[in-house]
Design an enzyme around this catalytic site. Structure first.
Site, short mmCIF file in Angstrom:
data_model
loop_
_atom_site.label_atom_id
_atom_site.label_comp_id
_atom_site.label_asym_id
_atom_site.label_seq_id
_atom_site.Cartn_x
_atom_site.Cartn_y
_atom_site.Cartn_z
N ASP A 1 -72.43 -22.64 43.84
CA ASP A 1 -71.84 -23.72 43.94
C ASP A 1 -70.72 -24.71 43.50
OD1 ASP A 1 -75.23 -23.77 43.89
OD2 ASP A 1 -75.48 -24.29 42.26
N TYR B 1 -90.39 -22.98 39.21
CA TYR B 1 -91.05 -23.64 40.69
C TYR B 1 -91.88 -22.40 41.41
CZ TYR B 1 -85.21 -23.75 39.64
OH TYR B 1 -84.54 -23.89 39.59
N LYS C 1 -91.01 -26.12 48.09
CA LYS C 1 -91.31 -25.65 46.43
C LYS C 1 -92.37 -26.58 45.38
CE LYS C 1 -86.20 -23.74 46.24
NZ LYS C 1 -85.04 -23.86 46.38
N HIS D 1 -79.86 -26.43 46.67
CA HIS D 1 -80.10 -25.48 47.70
C HIS D 1 -81.49 -25.52 48.75
CE1 HIS D 1 -79.17 -23.40 43.44
NE2 HIS D 1 -77.66 -23.50 44.47
#
Length: 199
Positions: free
Chosen positions: A168, A132, A72, A62
């Site tokens: 995905d 995250y 992140k 991603h």
């Protein structure tokens, strides 16, 4: 706390010092000041996410449009995941290269990745729980994915039977994403980093 750069510019591995006794343990898993000193600017905290995955779940690769991108800071607080950072920045010296790090509840390592880098992980255990810290809030119009099983990337995920989301599974290859203009430009990412460092 040890913060060391990975082989991809803009990615760092963070290993906390753990203190244990007969009561349990304690570790500082995020330090604003130490990370800012290492990466050259503070991490803007806009959103915190938590995901729980069963073994062999594969999430990623991603990334978000730059600007604004989405940096992140990723930690596995339960179980273990194989965490992967991919350089998706067109024009980067390490474009198309990836690095993997085991994040688990034993060593309690974290990974920081700057805007423009791709991220994914594969759960090594059941109930793998990942947090995250994100520099921008989620915006589906700016979020993209590259197929994690793209043979040109050749990522060794450590599982013969990965479980992917429909999104995905339908993701383009790295070459397709580049041809369609989805991937971030290295120069734009560097410019963003420099502007953050100056502010």
């Amino acid at each position: 706390m040890e913060i060391r750069p990975l082989g991809i510019e803009g990615a760092w591995q963070i290993t906390p010092q753990q203190h244990t006794d007969d009561r349990g343990g304690f570790a500082e898993w995020y330090r604003f000041d130490l990370l800012a000193c290492e990466i050259g600017h503070p991490l803007r905290l806009a959103q915190a996410n938590l995901s729980v995955s069963r073994r062999d779940v594969l999430r990623g690769i991603h990334f978000a449009d730059v600007p604004p991108g989405q940096a992140k800071y990723v930690t596995c607080v339960r179980g273990a995941v194989l965490d992967v950072v991919v350089d998706l920045r067109v024009g980067s010296p390490s474009y198309g290269r990836w690095e993997k790090i085991l994040l688990d509840e034993t060593d309690r390592r974290s990974v920081y990745l700057a805007e423009g880098l791709g991220h994914g992980f594969c759960a090594v255990t059941d109930d793998a729980t990942v947090t995250y810290l994100c520099s921008e809030t989620y915006n589906p119009a700016r979020e993209h994915t590259v197929h994690p099983l793209d043979p040109d990337l050749g990522i060794a995920w450590g599982t013969a039977d990965p479980l992917l989301s429909p999104r995905d599974t339908a993701a383009p290859s790295l070459a397709e994403a580049r041809a369609s203009g989805l991937l971030p430009e290295y120069g734009s990412c560097r410019q963003l980093e420099c502007s953050r460092a100056a502010s």
